[in-house]
Design a protein around this motif. Structure first.
Motif, PDB file in Angstrom:
ATOM      1  N   THR A  84     -43.707 -36.962 -43.655  1.00 39.12           N
ATOM      2  CA  THR A  84     -43.537 -36.541 -44.996  1.00 39.12           C
ATOM      3  C   THR A  84     -43.090 -35.214 -45.302  1.00 39.12           C
ATOM      4  O   THR A  84     -42.434 -35.122 -46.139  1.00 39.12           O
ATOM      5  CB  THR A  84     -44.808 -37.091 -45.730  1.00 39.12           C
ATOM      6  N   PHE A  85     -43.599 -34.258 -44.429  1.00 31.25           N
ATOM      7  CA  PHE A  85     -43.138 -32.803 -44.739  1.00 31.25           C
ATOM      8  C   PHE A  85     -42.685 -32.554 -43.256  1.00 31.25           C
ATOM      9  O   PHE A  85     -42.880 -32.794 -42.306  1.00 31.25           O
ATOM     10  CB  PHE A  85     -44.723 -32.276 -44.640  1.00 31.25           C
ATOM     11  N   ASP A  86     -41.723 -31.648 -43.611  1.00 28.15           N
ATOM     12  CA  ASP A  86     -40.785 -30.874 -42.393  1.00 28.15           C
ATOM     13  C   ASP A  86     -41.801 -30.134 -41.549  1.00 28.15           C
ATOM     14  O   ASP A  86     -42.516 -29.625 -41.977  1.00 28.15           O
ATOM     15  CB  ASP A  86     -39.773 -29.775 -43.140  1.00 28.15           C
ATOM     16  N   LEU A  87     -41.586 -30.215 -40.173  1.00 26.86           N
ATOM     17  CA  LEU A  87     -42.443 -29.540 -39.336  1.00 26.86           C
ATOM     18  C   LEU A  87     -43.816 -29.800 -39.419  1.00 26.86           C
ATOM     19  O   LEU A  87     -44.913 -29.154 -39.360  1.00 26.86           O
ATOM     20  CB  LEU A  87     -42.367 -28.086 -39.360  1.00 26.86           C
ATOM     21  N   PHE A 102     -37.293 -37.363 -35.231  1.00 38.60           N
ATOM     22  CA  PHE A 102     -37.974 -37.541 -36.309  1.00 38.60           C
ATOM     23  C   PHE A 102     -37.125 -37.269 -37.715  1.00 38.60           C
ATOM     24  O   PHE A 102     -36.044 -36.573 -37.589  1.00 38.60           O
ATOM     25  CB  PHE A 102     -39.395 -36.805 -36.469  1.00 38.60           C
ATOM     26  N   LEU A 103     -37.755 -38.188 -38.634  1.00 34.38           N
ATOM     27  CA  LEU A 103     -37.099 -38.039 -39.806  1.00 34.38           C
ATOM     28  C   LEU A 103     -37.978 -37.671 -41.122  1.00 34.38           C
ATOM     29  O   LEU A 103     -39.081 -38.254 -40.958  1.00 34.38           O
ATOM     30  CB  LEU A 103     -36.252 -39.274 -40.254  1.00 34.38           C
ATOM     31  N   LEU A 104     -37.235 -36.999 -41.973  1.00 31.65           N
ATOM     32  CA  LEU A 104     -38.382 -36.857 -43.156  1.00 31.65           C
ATOM     33  C   LEU A 104     -37.977 -38.274 -44.023  1.00 31.65           C
ATOM     34  O   LEU A 104     -36.962 -38.782 -44.009  1.00 31.65           O
ATOM     35  CB  LEU A 104     -37.980 -35.772 -44.195  1.00 31.65           C
ATOM     36  N   LYS A 105     -39.101 -38.627 -44.834  1.00 33.23           N
ATOM     37  CA  LYS A 105     -38.877 -39.786 -45.470  1.00 33.23           C
ATOM     38  C   LYS A 105     -38.145 -39.829 -46.583  1.00 33.23           C
ATOM     39  O   LYS A 105     -37.894 -40.959 -47.039  1.00 33.23           O
ATOM     40  CB  LYS A 105     -40.486 -40.480 -45.978  1.00 33.23           C
ATOM     41  N   ASP A 106     -37.553 -38.603 -47.138  1.00 27.37           N
ATOM     42  CA  ASP A 106     -36.726 -38.463 -48.389  1.00 27.37           C
ATOM     43  C   ASP A 106     -35.427 -38.481 -47.723  1.00 27.37           C
ATOM     44  O   ASP A 106     -34.497 -38.168 -48.370  1.00 27.37           O
ATOM     45  CB  ASP A 106     -37.097 -37.535 -49.239  1.00 27.37           C
ATOM     46  N   VAL A 107     -35.303 -38.993 -46.460  1.00 26.37           N
ATOM     47  CA  VAL A 107     -33.730 -39.015 -45.771  1.00 26.37           C
ATOM     48  C   VAL A 107     -32.797 -39.624 -46.696  1.00 26.37           C
ATOM     49  O   VAL A 107     -33.184 -40.687 -47.307  1.00 26.37           O
ATOM     50  CB  VAL A 107     -33.772 -39.637 -44.340  1.00 26.37           C
ATOM     51  N   THR A 108     -31.435 -39.488 -46.781  1.00 29.29           N
ATOM     52  CA  THR A 108     -30.642 -40.061 -47.585  1.00 29.29           C
ATOM     53  C   THR A 108     -30.150 -41.249 -46.679  1.00 29.29           C
ATOM     54  O   THR A 108     -30.171 -41.317 -45.383  1.00 29.29           O
ATOM     55  CB  THR A 108     -29.227 -39.383 -47.600  1.00 29.29           C
ATOM     56  N   PRO A 109     -29.652 -42.423 -47.341  1.00 27.16           N
ATOM     57  CA  PRO A 109     -29.285 -43.630 -46.808  1.00 27.16           C
ATOM     58  C   PRO A 109     -28.384 -43.143 -45.514  1.00 27.16           C
ATOM     59  O   PRO A 109     -28.269 -44.099 -44.412  1.00 27.16           O
ATOM     60  CB  PRO A 109     -28.767 -44.526 -48.031  1.00 27.16           C
ATOM     61  N   GLU A 110     -27.303 -42.253 -45.621  1.00 26.86           N
ATOM     62  CA  GLU A 110     -26.441 -42.088 -44.868  1.00 26.86           C
ATOM     63  C   GLU A 110     -26.954 -41.615 -43.465  1.00 26.86           C
ATOM     64  O   GLU A 110     -26.697 -41.818 -42.512  1.00 26.86           O
ATOM     65  CB  GLU A 110     -25.230 -41.176 -45.393  1.00 26.86           C
ATOM     66  N   HIS A 111     -27.832 -40.765 -43.588  1.00 25.70           N
ATOM     67  CA  HIS A 111     -28.480 -39.856 -42.690  1.00 25.70           C
ATOM     68  C   HIS A 111     -29.569 -40.852 -41.879  1.00 25.70           C
ATOM     69  O   HIS A 111     -29.727 -40.837 -40.712  1.00 25.70           O
ATOM     70  CB  HIS A 111     -29.325 -38.696 -43.240  1.00 25.70           C
ATOM     71  N   LEU A 112     -30.216 -41.724 -42.657  1.00 24.18           N
ATOM     72  CA  LEU A 112     -31.091 -42.684 -41.856  1.00 24.18           C
ATOM     73  C   LEU A 112     -30.174 -43.718 -40.858  1.00 24.18           C
ATOM     74  O   LEU A 112     -30.553 -43.913 -39.733  1.00 24.18           O
ATOM     75  CB  LEU A 112     -31.644 -43.509 -43.009  1.00 24.18           C
ATOM     76  N   VAL A 113     -29.127 -44.141 -41.265  1.00 23.84           N
ATOM     77  CA  VAL A 113     -28.242 -44.957 -40.549  1.00 23.84           C
ATOM     78  C   VAL A 113     -27.613 -44.087 -39.439  1.00 23.84           C
ATOM     79  O   VAL A 113     -27.812 -44.786 -38.290  1.00 23.84           O
ATOM     80  CB  VAL A 113     -27.066 -45.630 -41.397  1.00 23.84           C
ATOM     81  N   ALA A 114     -27.014 -43.076 -39.729  1.00 26.33           N
ATOM     82  CA  ALA A 114     -26.543 -42.250 -38.604  1.00 26.33           C
ATOM     83  C   ALA A 114     -27.583 -41.773 -37.806  1.00 26.33           C
ATOM     84  O   ALA A 114     -27.477 -41.930 -36.588  1.00 26.33           O
ATOM     85  CB  ALA A 114     -25.999 -40.923 -39.003  1.00 26.33           C
ATOM     86  N   ALA A 115     -28.732 -41.516 -37.945  1.00 30.80           N
ATOM     87  CA  ALA A 115     -30.102 -41.127 -37.217  1.00 30.80           C
ATOM     88  C   ALA A 115     -30.131 -42.240 -36.009  1.00 30.80           C
ATOM     89  O   ALA A 115     -30.527 -42.243 -34.757  1.00 30.80           O
ATOM     90  CB  ALA A 115     -31.297 -40.736 -37.912  1.00 30.80           C
ATOM     91  N   VAL A 116     -30.378 -43.473 -36.880  1.00 29.82           N
ATOM     92  CA  VAL A 116     -30.640 -44.667 -35.900  1.00 29.82           C
ATOM     93  C   VAL A 116     -29.550 -45.075 -34.855  1.00 29.82           C
ATOM     94  O   VAL A 116     -29.991 -45.268 -33.727  1.00 29.82           O
ATOM     95  CB  VAL A 116     -30.964 -45.733 -36.793  1.00 29.82           C
TER      96      VAL A 116
END
Length: 218
Positions: A84-87, A102-116
């Motif tokens: 939920t929070f950075d660091l 790790f990812l923050l839950k407010d990640v953008t859709p594009e970043h989520l897909v790229a991260a996976v």
């Protein structure tokens, strides 16, 4: 081949949102879990490529679930923690448990897909310098070095590459600093990961701090 994903989060709206985003990009969400116990079971049943794992869940938290999944696997799946929070102060524990980032839950859709896709490919999710700052911050709380016998298998050059990698240098910066080609640097990094039985650069940075090869700055 279609990339297979398990989503573990106790919030139904979060799971639904992530499923919609991933499915829209033709990633296959093969299971959902509302706690760590369900996540471990889902991984055993479906053998996904990536797990999106919430840190805080009832019954069994994401850190312990990650530890069990990693211990029960031969390199798959890669676990991507959701915070939920950075660091978040749980993040270092998650990385040492075997998470690949790790990812923050407010990640953008594009970043989520790229991260996976990134973690499935074996790349570090975090930029090297961000990884270093994250691990360094929490390594200060556990200053006693932890021996790792496989460090002795590294050549002097590989130890140097690992130390610089842990200090936040990218492949391009490593190449310039060591007067090597980026291809040679990538070869060194691959050999380091293989010798130390590590999944990715994030785990290499964690190991470098835990063993005392690199010390947190004041």
């Amino acid at each position: 081949m279609t990339l297979r994903v398990v989503i573990a989060d106790d919030q139904a709206l979060v799971r639904a949102g992530f499923r919609m985003i991933l499915s829209a990009d033709r990633l296959d969400v093969v299971a959902e879990a509302v706690n760590g116990l369900e996540a471990v079971d889902a991984v055993r049943r479906t053998r996904p490529d990536v797990v999106l794992m919430d840190v805080r869940m009832p019954d069994l938290d994401g850190i312990e679930a990650t530890r069990r999944i990693v211990a029960d696997s031969d390199g798959d799946p890669r676990v991507l923690m959701l915070t939920t929070f950075d660091l978040d102060h749980y993040v270092y524990a998650a990385l040492t448990a075997g998470a690949s980032g790790f990812l923050l839950k407010d990640v953008t859709p594009e970043h989520l897909v790229a991260a996976v896709r990134m973690v499935r490919a074996g790349d570090a999710l975090l930029a090297p310098a961000i990884t270093r700052r994250l691990v360094e911050r929490f390594a200060r709380r556990d200053p006693a070095p932890v021996p790792h016998r496989d460090l002795d298998t590294l050549t002097p050059r590989e130890r140097e590459v690992l130390r610089l990698l842990a200090e936040g240098l990218s492949n391009a910066e490593l190449a310039a600093h060591l007067h090597l080609s980026e291809a040679t640097v990538k070869t060194h990094v691959a050999r380091i990961l293989a010798k130390l039985n590590l999944r990715d650069r994030v785990q290499a940075v964690v190991l470098a701090y835990r063993t005392g090869l690199v010390s947190p700055t004041a």
